[in-house]
Each structure stands twice: as structure tokens, then as C-alpha cells.
Scaffold this active site. Structure first.
Site, PDB file in Angstrom:
ATOM      1  N   GLU A   1     -21.202  -9.634 -24.567  1.00 53.31           N
ATOM      2  CA  GLU A   1     -19.645  -9.076 -24.150  1.00 53.31           C
ATOM      3  C   GLU A   1     -20.062  -8.023 -23.067  1.00 53.31           C
ATOM      4  OE1 GLU A   1     -16.746 -10.699 -27.337  1.00 53.31           O
ATOM      5  OE2 GLU A   1     -17.559  -8.579 -27.615  1.00 53.31           O
TER       6      GLU A   1
HETATM    7  C1  TNX Z   1     -16.640 -11.144 -30.653  1.00 48.44           C
HETATM    8  S1  TNX Z   1     -19.355 -11.974 -31.937  1.00 48.44           S
HETATM    9  C2  TNX Z   1     -17.588 -10.074 -30.835  1.00 48.44           C
HETATM   10  C3  TNX Z   1     -17.350  -8.710 -31.444  1.00 48.44           C
HETATM   11  C4  TNX Z   1     -15.969  -8.982 -32.024  1.00 48.44           C
HETATM   12  C5  TNX Z   1     -15.577 -10.179 -32.602  1.00 48.44           C
HETATM   13  C6  TNX Z   1     -14.607 -10.410 -33.202  1.00 48.44           C
HETATM   14  C7  TNX Z   1     -19.720 -10.700 -30.845  1.00 48.44           C
HETATM   15  C8  TNX Z   1     -21.142 -10.855 -30.729  1.00 48.44           C
HETATM   16  N1  TNX Z   1     -18.962 -10.036 -30.485  1.00 48.44           N
HETATM   17  O1  TNX Z   1     -17.400  -7.452 -30.614  1.00 48.44           O
HETATM   18  O2  TNX Z   1     -15.578  -7.892 -33.142  1.00 48.44           O
HETATM   19  O3  TNX Z   1     -15.784 -11.114 -31.524  1.00 48.44           O
HETATM   20  O4  TNX Z   1     -14.363 -11.462 -33.846  1.00 48.44           O
END
Ligand code: TNX
Length: 577
Positions: free
Chosen positions: A344
Site C-alpha cells: 500500500e
Molecule cells: C491491509 S494487508 C493492510 C493493512 C491493514 C489491513 C486491514 C496489508 C499488507 N495491508 O495495512 O491493516 O488491510 O485489514
């Protein structure tokens, strides 16, 4: 025969009470013919063992005079002490541990290290006969897995912290067991909400119970930096303050972190530390604004949005930071893996992103560690051994499949099956639902060996169940999200595919409810399982100094932090978000 005359004849002295021993064994065997069978069946173990051969006439009754014998070496002795520590509180038996060279099995429980390559580093064989229990393994990790199986074969009251009047019978027969995948883990996000060392140690115990061997700690995120770094002291001192909501946050000193690592290692669990880069770095930027892209003045963040922060990939200072932090984390982490996040980072696009990741990967390789990262790392160049952690929900990602063809291995955490922060049902009081609802069946019904299109089982390192903690604020809430789904994921990681059977799984799992209750573990009473009605109050053998863990929660208003789920199945404390 006197000891002198036995020694004279070059034989070991026969202990005086040998005849009495024999008489007692015979009497016990006669009693067992009339006694009820062991309440647990040999095949009731979770995760399901590779091979189970019950022998209904061969139950073993653990008695007050039982001894725990060890074949060789300090590593086996340590496991024997762990076994004794598990069994002593509820049985009230002394269970002395001895490595005295006496032929085994000779009653009691024997832990034996054997030169048997077929069992692998984590496999074990467990034999229960009327005269004793024998656990054989090629190494201490296998012995400990055998111990966890033995624990599950005893009545649920074995989880009591105080002595209980119980017939401590184990079902007769043999188990031969080995894991399907080398990596079986869980992740705890200690950044969104901070969890103290004692909480983490308890999670380690939960992992060990179900034969998981990796604990991934998500140590840094926008809301908090949770690990002390000497060369950048403001990361923890400033970046560790606060968390989602209005809690104080916190961080682990190096001694704290090392305590977690050592406690896990004693249970043959390896800690995988994650420093999430280049995004999810707001807390680091608050501590060191020089790492932020020009013109951005970071402020502390206690919300739950993602994807807005990043360290400046164009600045050399960023790579000093990455090098220093990863070197200090490496120095505290004996395991081979270093997780660099990579998820992300929406504002670091294209070549800026892959360039950053490739440099970070080289830094990790230079520290002699192996890179783990979320599957967003896939487009970056390959480095030896790298592991991509799959958290997608559609199982069809050509970029990840291509990275695997270039040599990456995959760790499976599909968001729609393995994410422990997803709600069980629409009315689950905490958790997310962006990846869907995950009831027990959904966490169980998938195959890690055939999940991502174009990725063969040989490229799958294993499975991991992540718990993100935006809405999870306390240990009872952690447990509520873990249980009963963690055992489902543990079974997918450990058990041969041939044992996969939903109806049998939920049947085997049902008997674990009373174990969790007795151990004070909060859990979700998944409606898919016929949980047995809980046993009434246990009868202490001796007057306990404290209330038994299984004492029922009194009626009326729920205490602030009960150790068991309330009647309405809500976790113990109200979610803060
Ligand atoms: C996605 S999964 C994220 C996290 C969040 C999560 C909540 C991932 C690698 N990153 O930053 O906490 O969703 O479900």
C-alpha cells in the site's frame, strides 16, 4: 538382592520396589479393564496428524508416581521440563524429570531423540501403551510438537491452573506426524494497537499449542513505531507514542524484544520482524521529518486510513535510515527472515517503488538475511530466497506468478480466508469486512498448495494468519479473533491434504472449547461447531490458593476483562473504533 552383590555380578542393581511396581502395574491393568475408556479419542488432535492408529485396549493412566524420562541432552531435557510444567498444575503430581539411564519405556512418559530422518526436523512418533507414553523425534522441535499432541489427548481439565480430581487417561495407540509446510505462522500487528510483552508471550503459547512455528510481528506503521533503535532513538521515543484511538501506545526496548524472541525460541518458534517500507511510515516521519518528501510536515496519526505516508525514495538519508534500522533489527533477530513490508505504498509508483524495493532487498541480503515482503514486492527484481506474502483475495495475479517463476517463494495469507481481523459474521462487534466475512468454514476451506493460479505447491513456503489490530484493543479481543480460526489455519499448514474434511475438523475442534475455557482463553462460539456444554465447577483436590481458571463467570454485569466469552459471545472489552 543387595546393591553390592548386583554390582559384583556386573549388573545394574534391581531397585527394591520392583516387585511392588509390578504388582501395582498389574492391579492398574486389572482396574483399567473395568475403567471407562479415555474421554478423548486418539484421532481428535488438531491439527490432524499424518497417521493415527488407535489401540482401544491400550489406554494409559497417568498416576501420581509417574516420571518423565529423557534420553539425551539439554534440548530434550528442556522439552521435558516444559511438559512437566504443562501437566503439574492440574494433576498436582510431582512428575520429576530424569535423564537417568534406565531402560525405557518403564512407566511414565519418555521423550527420546532418535536418528530417524523420515520424521524430519519437526516430526514425531507418539506411542501410548498401558505402561507408558513414548514420544520419539529427531530433534527438540519434534518432541515439543509431540508434547502438544499428548496435552490434547488428556482430559480438558489438564488446562486447569490448580489441581483437579480427574482420571488422567490417555487413549492407546500410535501417532506418526510431520508438517506439510515448513512455515506455519501468525502475524500480530502491534503498531495499530500496542500489545505489551506479556500479551505477546501468551500469543506465542497459543501458536505453540497448534504447532505453528513462526510469529511475524508488524512492528511499525503510521500509528506507531514499536521497536527501540539506538542509532535513531526518536523512532521509538517519539514515534512510539499513541495508537489508533486515544491509547498511549508504547514500544519494546531491545531487552523486551529479545525476551519475546527467546521465549518464542524456547518453543521452537521463530520471530519474523517487519519494518514496513516505504509506506506505512507516518510514525517514523513524525520522529524524523527529514525522511519525509519535501514540503510535507508529518503529524501524529491515530486514524485507520492507509496509503498516505512514505519515506522519500529519492533521498540518500532514507537509505541510511533503512540500513541502520535493518542492521539493528538483524542484530537482535536470530531467525533468517527480515520482513520489509512493501504494501500500500500508493504514492510511490512505478520505478520509484521498484527501485526503492530493490535497494532495500540488497540491504537485507547484505545483512545475510532473507527478504520477506507483501506480494506488492513482486515486480521488483529477484534476490535469492525472497519470499512474497500473498494477501490478495482473487488468487489470480500474473505478476506474483511471474515473480515465483523467477524464483520467489510464496507465503499464503489470502485476505478472504486467512485474515483474522475480518469479522466472523455481520454482527461481530470488532473487525473489518473489506475481504468479506470469514467464518470458521471459510478459514478452513481452501488449499494453500493450489491457491494462487500458476503457483505450484513446491513454491509455497507455507501459511500465515495475520491479525491487524485497528479495532482490536486488548488480549481478550486478540483471542476472540484467533479462536477458533487460528487452529483451522494451523491445520491447513500442518496436516496432509488427505486428512482435510470439514465435518471431521469441526467435530475434532469441538472438544477444544472446554480446553480454552479452562485455560481462560476467550473465543468465538462459532455456530458451525457443536461445542460441548461446559463442565460444571471442577472439584479441587486440595484447597487452591486462587480460584480455578474454569470458575464460571458470575451472572450480572460482565467484568471489564473476563477471561471467557460472555453469553452474547462478544469479546471481553468494547472495541474502541
Ligand atoms: C491491509 S494487508 C493492510 C493493512 C491493514 C489491513 C486491514 C496489508 C499488507 N495491508 O495495512 O491493516 O488491510 O485489514
Amino acid at each position: 538382592m543387595s546393591q553390592q552383590s548386583a554390582a559384583d555380578q556386573g549388573r545394574l542393581p534391581l531397585r527394591e520396589p520392583a516387585a511392588a511396581d509390578l504388582a501395582r502395574t498389574a492391579a492398574r491393568a486389572a482396574g483399567d479393564l473395568l475403567a471407562p475408556p479415555a474421554p478423548v479419542r486418539l484421532g481428535d488432535v488438531v491439527p490432524a496428524p499424518e497417521q493415527v492408529r488407535p489401540d482401544h485396549g491400550a489406554d494409559y493412566l497417568l498416576t501420581p508416581d509417574a516420571v518423565i524420562r529423557v534420553s539425551t541432552g539439554p534440548a530434550a531435557l528442556a522439552v521435558a521440563e516444559q511438559l512437566a510444567a504443562l501437566l503439574r498444575p492440574a494433576t498436582g503430581y510431582p512428575l520429576p524429570v530424569t535423564d537417568a539411564a534406565r531402560p525405557e519405556p518403564a512407566g511414565g512418559i519418555a521423550l527420546v531423540l532418535v536418528d530417524d530422518e523420515t520424521l524430519g526436523p519437526e516430526g514425531y512418533q507418539l506411542d501410548v501403551t498401558p505402561t507408558g507414553v513414548r514420544i520419539a523425534a529427531a530433534g527438540p522441535a519434534g518432541l515439543l510438537h509431540g508434547v502438544q499432541t499428548l496435552r490434547q489427548l488428556l482430559p480438558a481439565a489438564i488446562e486447569s491452573r490448580t489441581p483437579v480430581a480427574e482420571r488422567w487417561a490417555l487413549p492407546g495407540g500410535s501417532i506418526i506426524d510431520r508438517p506439510r509446510f515448513a512455515y506455519r505462522g501468525a502475524m500480530l500487528d502491534v503498531a495499530r494497537h500496542f500489545f505489551g510483552v506479556e500479551d505477546v508471550l501468551r500469543v506465542v503459547d497459543h501458536l505453540s499449542r497448534y504447532k505453528l512455528n513462526y510469529l511475524h510481528l508488524h512492528l511499525t506503521d503510521d500509528q506507531g513505531w514499536r521497536i527501540a533503535i539506538d542509532s535513531w532513538p526518536r523512532l521509538a521515543a517519539v514515534g512510539g507514542v499513541g495508537e489508533v484511538g486515544d491509547g498511549p501506545g508504547g514500544y519494546y526496548t531491545k531487552a523486551d524484544y529479545q525476551r519475546i524472541v527467546a521465549y518464542a525460541a524456547d518453543r521452537h518458534i521463530t520471530v519474523v520482524p517487519e519494518i514496513d517500507l516505504p509506506g506505512h511510515t507516518n510514525a517514523a516521519l513524525v520522529a524524523y521529518p527529514e525522511l519525509a518528501p519535501a514540503g510535507i510536515v508529518p503529524t501524529p496519526y491515530t486514524g485507520t486510513e492507509v496509503g498516505f505516508s512514505y519515506v522519500d525514495p529519492a533521498s540518500e538519508r532514507t537509505y541510511d535510515f533503512v540500513t541502520d534500522v535493518l542492521a539493528e533489527v538483524t542484530a537482535m533477530t536470530p531467525g533468517p527472515w527480515l520482513h520489509i513490508g512493501g504494501d500500500e505504498a500508493f504514492k510511490v509508483k512505478g520505478e520509484a517503488y521498484t527501485g526503492f524495493v530493490e535497494r532495500a532487498q540488497r540491504i537485507v541480503a547484505g545483512l545475510d538475511k532473507t527478504v520477506v515482503g507483501w506480494h506488492q514486492l513482486a515486480p521488483a527484481g529477484h534476490v535469492d530466497g525472497r519470499v512474497l506474502q500473498w494477501w490478495g483475495t482473487d488468487a489470480d495475479d500474473p505478476t506474483t506468478a511471474e515473480a515465483v517463476r523467477r524464483g520467489a517463494r510464496l507465503l499464503l495469507s489470502p485476505g478472504n480466508h486467512a485474515y483474522l481481523d475480518m469479522k466472523y459474521a455481520p454482527d461481530t462487534p470488532i473487525g473489518h469486512d473489506w475481504a468479506g466475512l470469514i467464518d470458521l468454514r471459510r478459514s478452513y476451506e481452501w488449499d494453500p498448495g493450489a491457491h494462487v493460479t500458476g503457483v505450484p505447491e513446491a513454491a509455497v513456503l507455507g501459511v500465515e494468519a495475520p491479525l491487524w489490530t485497528e479495532s482490536v484493543t486488548s488480549l481478550p479481543e486478540v483471542e476472540f479473533m484467533l479462536f477458533p480460526r487460528l487452529p483451522a489455519l494451523a491445520e491447513l499448514g500442518w496436516s496432509p491434504r488427505a486428512t482435510h474434511d470439514w465435518d471431521r475438523f469441526r467435530d475434532r475442534l469441538a472438544g477444544h472449547g472446554p480446553r480454552w475455557t479452562t485455560a481462560g482463553i476467550t473465543f468465538h462460539r462459532s455456530p458451525e461447531v457443536s461445542w460441548p456444554t461446559e463442565a460444571p465447577v471442577e472439584v479441587p483436590v486440595a484447597a487452591p490458593t486462587e480460584a480455578p481458571a474454569a470458575a464460571p463467570v458470575p451472572a450480572g454485569p460482565r467484568p471489564a476483562i473476563p477471561t471467557q466469552p460472555g453469553p452474547d459471545d462478544a469479546p471481553a472489552t468494547a472495541p474502541s473504533v
